[in-house]
Design an enzyme around this catalytic site. Structure first.
Site, PDB file in Angstrom:
ATOM      1  N   LYS A   1       0.839  -1.202   0.000  1.00  0.00           N
ATOM      2  CA  LYS A   1       0.000   0.000   0.000  1.00  0.00           C
ATOM      3  C   LYS A   1       0.869   1.246   0.000  1.00  0.00           C
ATOM      4  O   LYS A   1       0.664   2.162  -0.805  1.00  0.00           O
ATOM      5  CB  LYS A   1      -0.916  -0.030   1.233  1.00  0.00           C
ATOM      6  CG  LYS A   1      -2.086   0.918   1.151  1.00  0.00           C
ATOM      7  CD  LYS A   1      -2.922   0.856   2.441  1.00  0.00           C
ATOM      8  CE  LYS A   1      -3.720  -0.439   2.519  1.00  0.00           C
ATOM      9  NZ  LYS A   1      -4.324  -0.627   3.861  1.00  0.00           N
TER      10      LYS A   1
ATOM     11  N   ARG B   1      -2.991   3.404   8.535  1.00  0.00           N
ATOM     12  CA  ARG B   1      -3.385   2.239   7.748  1.00  0.00           C
ATOM     13  C   ARG B   1      -2.298   1.172   7.722  1.00  0.00           C
ATOM     14  O   ARG B   1      -1.133   1.476   7.517  1.00  0.00           O
ATOM     15  CB  ARG B   1      -3.691   2.660   6.309  1.00  0.00           C
ATOM     16  CG  ARG B   1      -4.492   3.933   6.197  1.00  0.00           C
ATOM     17  CD  ARG B   1      -4.583   4.448   4.769  1.00  0.00           C
ATOM     18  NE  ARG B   1      -5.245   3.527   3.863  1.00  0.00           N
ATOM     19  CZ  ARG B   1      -5.314   3.731   2.547  1.00  0.00           C
ATOM     20  NH1 ARG B   1      -4.734   4.787   1.994  1.00  0.00           N
ATOM     21  NH2 ARG B   1      -5.935   2.859   1.791  1.00  0.00           N
TER      22      ARG B   1
ATOM     23  N   GLY C   1      -8.192  -7.089   4.389  1.00  0.00           N
ATOM     24  CA  GLY C   1      -9.079  -7.189   5.546  1.00  0.00           C
ATOM     25  C   GLY C   1      -8.481  -7.898   6.750  1.00  0.00           C
ATOM     26  O   GLY C   1      -9.142  -8.069   7.760  1.00  0.00           O
TER      27      GLY C   1
ATOM     28  N   MET D   1      -5.625  -7.059   8.483  1.00  0.00           N
ATOM     29  CA  MET D   1      -5.039  -6.186   9.509  1.00  0.00           C
ATOM     30  C   MET D   1      -5.902  -4.936   9.671  1.00  0.00           C
ATOM     31  O   MET D   1      -6.949  -4.829   9.082  1.00  0.00           O
ATOM     32  CB  MET D   1      -3.607  -5.848   9.120  1.00  0.00           C
ATOM     33  CG  MET D   1      -2.710  -7.073   9.161  1.00  0.00           C
ATOM     34  SD  MET D   1      -1.013  -6.677   8.835  1.00  0.00           S
ATOM     35  CE  MET D   1      -1.079  -6.126   7.155  1.00  0.00           C
TER      36      MET D   1
ATOM     37  N   ARG E   1      -3.543  -1.613  -6.294  1.00  0.00           N
ATOM     38  CA  ARG E   1      -2.720  -2.816  -6.205  1.00  0.00           C
ATOM     39  C   ARG E   1      -3.143  -3.744  -7.338  1.00  0.00           C
ATOM     40  O   ARG E   1      -4.224  -3.593  -7.902  1.00  0.00           O
ATOM     41  CB  ARG E   1      -2.907  -3.520  -4.862  1.00  0.00           C
ATOM     42  CG  ARG E   1      -4.315  -4.021  -4.658  1.00  0.00           C
ATOM     43  CD  ARG E   1      -4.483  -4.763  -3.343  1.00  0.00           C
ATOM     44  NE  ARG E   1      -5.888  -4.893  -3.026  1.00  0.00           N
ATOM     45  CZ  ARG E   1      -6.407  -4.756  -1.810  1.00  0.00           C
ATOM     46  NH1 ARG E   1      -5.643  -4.472  -0.789  1.00  0.00           N
ATOM     47  NH2 ARG E   1      -7.696  -4.901  -1.619  1.00  0.00           N
TER      48      ARG E   1
ATOM     49  N   HIS F   1      -2.841 -41.677   2.057  1.00  0.00           N
ATOM     50  CA  HIS F   1      -3.321 -42.500   0.954  1.00  0.00           C
ATOM     51  C   HIS F   1      -4.532 -41.871   0.278  1.00  0.00           C
ATOM     52  O   HIS F   1      -4.570 -41.701  -0.938  1.00  0.00           O
ATOM     53  CB  HIS F   1      -3.675 -43.887   1.498  1.00  0.00           C
ATOM     54  CG  HIS F   1      -4.281 -44.769   0.474  1.00  0.00           C
ATOM     55  ND1 HIS F   1      -5.634 -44.926   0.348  1.00  0.00           N
ATOM     56  CD2 HIS F   1      -3.709 -45.497  -0.512  1.00  0.00           C
ATOM     57  CE1 HIS F   1      -5.872 -45.742  -0.651  1.00  0.00           C
ATOM     58  NE2 HIS F   1      -4.731 -46.107  -1.191  1.00  0.00           N
TER      59      HIS F   1
ATOM     60  N   SER G   1      14.245 -42.857 -12.399  1.00  0.00           N
ATOM     61  CA  SER G   1      13.085 -42.037 -12.059  1.00  0.00           C
ATOM     62  C   SER G   1      13.139 -41.819 -10.554  1.00  0.00           C
ATOM     63  O   SER G   1      13.193 -42.781  -9.785  1.00  0.00           O
ATOM     64  CB  SER G   1      11.797 -42.763 -12.454  1.00  0.00           C
ATOM     65  OG  SER G   1      10.693 -41.999 -12.045  1.00  0.00           O
TER      66      SER G   1
ATOM     67  N   CYS H   1       9.014 -38.968 -10.383  1.00  0.00           N
ATOM     68  CA  CYS H   1       7.633 -39.442 -10.406  1.00  0.00           C
ATOM     69  C   CYS H   1       6.975 -39.375  -9.033  1.00  0.00           C
ATOM     70  O   CYS H   1       5.883 -39.871  -8.844  1.00  0.00           O
ATOM     71  CB  CYS H   1       7.562 -40.862 -10.937  1.00  0.00           C
ATOM     72  SG  CYS H   1       8.381 -42.049  -9.865  1.00  0.00           S
TER      73      CYS H   1
ATOM     74  N   TYR I   1      12.262 -35.011 -17.604  1.00  0.00           N
ATOM     75  CA  TYR I   1      10.824 -34.823 -17.437  1.00  0.00           C
ATOM     76  C   TYR I   1      10.422 -34.842 -15.966  1.00  0.00           C
ATOM     77  O   TYR I   1      11.187 -35.291 -15.099  1.00  0.00           O
ATOM     78  CB  TYR I   1      10.042 -35.919 -18.189  1.00  0.00           C
ATOM     79  CG  TYR I   1      10.194 -37.302 -17.607  1.00  0.00           C
ATOM     80  CD1 TYR I   1       9.353 -37.740 -16.573  1.00  0.00           C
ATOM     81  CD2 TYR I   1      11.170 -38.173 -18.065  1.00  0.00           C
ATOM     82  CE1 TYR I   1       9.493 -38.999 -16.020  1.00  0.00           C
ATOM     83  CE2 TYR I   1      11.321 -39.436 -17.517  1.00  0.00           C
ATOM     84  CZ  TYR I   1      10.479 -39.845 -16.485  1.00  0.00           C
ATOM     85  OH  TYR I   1      10.612 -41.084 -15.937  1.00  0.00           O
TER      86      TYR I   1
END
Ligand code: ADP
Ligand code: MG
Ligand code: MG
Length: 873
Positions: free
Chosen positions: A22, A92, A101, A103, A336, A454, A763, A830, A850
């Site tokens: 701000k 502020r 909202g 603070m 902002r 799981h 992997s 993976c 990958y």
């Protein structure tokens, strides 16, 4: 001397760390010549210092503040606490990242019994002075002194009622004076002292309160949810007041330069005339649509539109702007980058590129990858959610929106779903046997288990909504009910789950289908151009594979064969295989499994076409496929026609103290080579079949799990090669495949050069690798993770965000050692981390080929990989 206070003309937009968002933007706006009431900012450093000093302000800081207040007096020609032309200010909050909202802010500070009179006398409309005073007393008492707001509202409302007044604006000057008197009385009753009259004292108290609001409960929670470090602190902005409550040529409002829900390029906002501060959002009067401002004052509206456009062009992004009109003159109070939905974020970014305002790279960087999740699952209608009745809150384990009737077992869920009902499966915790129930359900709610439990992993894999670890919910599975607080929900009652917030609602909440619009496709195609990593998916079924391809997957990085084993139709044969005491019996059971497993692979190869498919040989300990309760064992013994006691003792034999460290992974293939033979045969026969009948040149990659010694790989390789040769002989079809391993044990990482002699690819199984490196179980870690986070020992859950330091070090080492032996070794990841943006970035940095993740995270990984490539070319 450290500079703790910056006047607006000393700051700029890039100083957000120090001045907060701000403050930095107020400075920027003043410096580009926009009408901003003058003011100054106390730095975030001062906030941190305040805490270090035991929540006090120190002389050096107070001196700098006083100097800037004096500067304000000079600039405005008003005096703080003055008796001729009193200066009023707002105090502020404003942190580096906006926390809307969360603070506190105090308006109209500087008013007291004397200045209010002067203000009233000076003004054309005296009521505005008392209107400001009653606001100030209430805000100050609430924010600084912690006197609850409702106590003031009660007085306010009763005076409104007494005078038969509907709107605040209809209160007369006398009414407002009376309110002020009663407010001060209330203050005295609560605080046992009178309302502070000295503006300097008010100011010091207000600044402290704003600093303190950095650590109020909702701010802390907001930071946790948004991964904002607690160490940043808030700045405090002190600004001379402008008044939207001086009459009908005054007002206040908020506007977005584009629609934050859809991204449409159209000013979107609301305002109220003769109002101040939070009135617009507080719902006291219904605010007007911003377009209506043009009817009230064309000149102000035009000026506002012009400034809004200017701000958007200046920041090159959609802005969220707060403004006030005082006597027909427009003032800007905040700007902002506006918060927006994923859909809006994408549309705005794409259109800004089309408008020539930003580059494609910038557009790709603008989207928070995790936000894409919102687009891929059916979503609740926002307004419906706001009205929903909250039952409880758990972990947002798998995003999505699900409504349905609650059922408490997999079997009941499947039955109900077959009869066409929508079902939410509610469990204490899930076990692998629940998987089919999970498939049939709309969503899953569990009382126990963490984000990587799981239930969570499987649900995310399926793209199914799941709220896990919802401890407020007490599940009594045998009674087919759960309680939450004093409410009871029985089988068949409707609930709704919001998988992106973890909130559980009563009843059915309306949903809408996701739309993968043209904007989405455009942005993703840019992302694909930038990224270096390929994106694969973890998929166990043709359906998942097809879904993942729709989302842009370029291969399968992990196909877990055990998920096929859990299928209702296969489980008997699987169990028979496990219970077998002799090779002969086992082979017989495996012969039953072979055609089923082959069918699975045919389906997957068909779905994947020429894309590579990594298939992992059986991994979990065998006891996972067997029942544990006597009742179930009894049933199974009947089904299998063997004695209860024999079955029970076999199950006892298989039981392990540390199954995670037990007889699993490649160890199974070493004890029971015939299982590996069956699986390899199924893979290669399926490949041959698809090659012959579909003319698809498939690319299977056979992956051996949990390897820690190269001799394991050598032993299994000889089984694999022999089996492949046999299949080629049988079918007469040549099938090419790769042979590789998972790196998921630290030992494997340390000797990766040796392992690479036998493995054509690695992997990284980072779930196990994390587990084994930390020595923690991912199924139990959630129990103490809370404490670790709270005590700031770990910032994040290492199962969610890859630990670069140690686990990452092991990966890095494997990459280097592996390439030393085999320069063209294929490298991928993976684990669950494959779809997590910061972990994807790390994979990019290591130059992996990958990442592989669940189908619903594929777009996220695509975008994250592109961002990593733009950030770190
Ligand atoms: P939040 O961060 O909660 O939006 P702000 O500090 O932006 O809090 O203040 C909320 C509102 O208070 C602003 O939108 C504006 O309407 C009003 N306000 C703040 N400062 C001033 C000021 N100097 N003059 C007039 N109104 C102000
Ligand atoms: Mg604001
Ligand atoms: Mg593993």
């Amino acid at each position: 001397m450290i500079k703790y206070v910056y006047n607006f003309n000393e700051g700029k937009a890039s100083m957000k760390d120090l001045l907060g968002g701000k403050g930095a933007n107020l400075a920027e706006m003043s410096n580009i010549g926009l009408p901003v009431p003058p003011g100054f900012t106390i730095t975030t450093e001062a906030c941190n210092e305040y805490y270090i000093k035991g929540a006090t302000l120190w002389p050096e800081l107070i001196e700098q503040i006083n100097k800037s207040v004096f500067g304000l007096e000079e600039k405005t020609g008003k005096q703080f606490g003055g008796s001729i032309n009193p200066l009023l200010i707002s105090v502020r909050s404003g942190a580096k990242f906006s926390m809307p909202g969360m603070m506190d802010t105090i308006l109209n500070l500087g008013l007291n019994d004397m200045t209010v009179g002067v203000l009233a006398k000076n003004a054309e409309t005296p009521r505005f002075a008392y209107d400001s005073y009653r606001r100030f007393i209430q805000m100050f008492s609430d924010v600084v002194m912690g006197i609850e707001k409702y106590k003031f509202d009660k007085i306010f409302d009763s005076i409104k009622r007494e005078n038969k007044v509907e709107f605040d604006t209809d209160l007369s000057n006398e009414n407002l004076m009376k309110i002020v008197l009663e407010f001060k009385e209330l203050y005295r009753r609560e605080m046992h002292t009178s309302f502070p009259q000295d503006p300097n004292e008010q100011l010091i108290l207000a600044i402290k309160a704003v600093f303190k609001s950095w650590n109020n409960e909702r701010a802390i929670i907001y930071r946790q949810l948004n991964q904002i470090p607690d160490s940043l602190g808030t700045a405090v902005n002190i600004q001379s007041m402008v008044f939207g409550n001086m009459g009908n040529d005054c007002g206040t409002g908020v506007a977005f330069t584009r629609n934050p829900a859809t991204g449409e390029k159209k000013l979107y906002g609301e305002f109220l005339m003769n109002a101040q501060g939070e009135d617009v959002v507080a719902g006291i009067r219904t605010p007007y649509d911003i377009d209506k401002l043009s009817e009230i004052s064309k000149a102000v509206y035009d000026e506002f539109c012009e400034i809004a456009q200017l701000l958007e062009d200046h920041y090159k992004d959609m802005q969220d702007i707060e403004f006030t009109i005082e006597k027909g003159k427009l003032f800007m109070l905040q700007t902002r980058n506006g918060k927006r939905t994923a859909a809006a974020a994408i549309r705005v970014a794409v259109e800004l590129v089309e408008e020539g305002k930003i580059t494609k790279e910038e557009a790709v960087m603008r989207i928070e990858p995790n936000q894409l999740d919102q687009l891929l699952h059916p979503a609740f209608v926002k307004e419906a959610l706001e009205k929903g009745e909250v039952i409880a809150k758990g972990l947002p384990a798998s995003p999505g929106a699900a409504s349905g009737k609650v059922y408490f077992s997999a079997a009941d869920t499947i039955k109900a779903a077959k009869s066409g009902e929508k079902v939410i499966l509610v469990r204490q915790e899930t076990s692998p046997e629940d998987i089919e129930g999970m498939v049939s359900s709309q969503g899953i709610l569990t009382a126990r288990g963490g984000m990587t439990s799981h239930a969570a992993v499987v649900a995310r894999g399926m793209g199914k909504c799941c709220v896990a670890g919802c401890e407020e919910v007490k599940v009594k599975e045998e009674d087919k009910m759960f309680t939450a607080g004093n409410r009871i929900f029985k089988e068949g009652d409707y609930i709704s789950l919001d998988g992106s917030t973890g909130i559980v609602y009563e009843g059915v909440i309306e949903t809408q289908e996701p739309e993968l619009s043209g904007y989405f496709a455009t942005l993703m195609s840019w992302a694909d151009d930038f990224r270096k990593l390929k994106i694969r998916t973890n998929a166990d079924t043709p359906k998942d594979a097809a879904q993942a391809i729709k989302f842009g997957a370029e291969g399968i990085g992990l196909c877990r064969t055990e998920h096929m084993f859990f299928d209702e139709k296969r489980l008997p044969a699987v169990r028979e295989m496990i219970i077998s005491e002799t090779l002969g019996e086992r082979t017989k059971a495996l012969d039953k499994l072979l055609p089923m497993q082959r069918e699975d692979f045919i389906g997957i190869f068909e779905a994947m076409g020429e894309r590579p498919v990594t298939i992992r040989l059986l991994d979990p300990p065998l006891h996972e496929f067997l029942p544990t309760e006597d009742e179930d064992i009894e049933q199974l013994s009947k089904d299998m026609n063997i004695s209860f006691n024999i079955l029970k003792s076999r199950i006892a034999q298989l039981k392990e103290l540390n199954p995670m460290l037990g007889h699993r992974g490649c160890r199974l293939a070493i004890t029971y080579p015939e299982i590996a033979v069956m699986q390899v045969r199924a893979i290669i026969e399926a490949a041959a079949h698809v090659k012959k009948n579909m003319k698809i040149n498939v690319h299977p990659e056979i992956m051996i799990p949990l390897v820690g010694d190269v001799k394991e790989l050598i032993y299994i390789k000889q089984i694999v090669e022999k089996t492949v040769d046999e299949v080629i002989m049988d079918t007469g079809i040549e099938v090419e495949y790769l042979y590789g391993t998972m790196i998921e044990l630290p030992r494997a990482a340390l000797i990766a050069d040796e392992i690479a002699k036998e493995a054509e690819f690695f992997s990284f199984g980072t779930n196990d690798l994390t587990q084994m490196t930390y020595g923690i179980s991912r199924d139990d870690a959630f129990k103490f993770l809370k404490d670790y986070k709270q005590k700031k020992i770990w910032k994040t859950d290492p199962f969610q965000i890859l630990d670069r330091k140690a686990v990452g070090q092991l990966i890095k080492m494997s990459v280097e050692l592996g390439r030393r032996t085999r320069p063209d070794i294929k490298l991928g990841i993976c684990g669950e981390h494959g779809g997590e943006p910061s972990s994807v970035e790390f994979c990019h940095m290591l130059g992996l080929n990958y990442v592989s993740c669940s189908p619903f995270r594929v777009p996220i990984a695509r975008l994250a990989a592109a961002q990593a490539a733009v950030r770190l070319p």
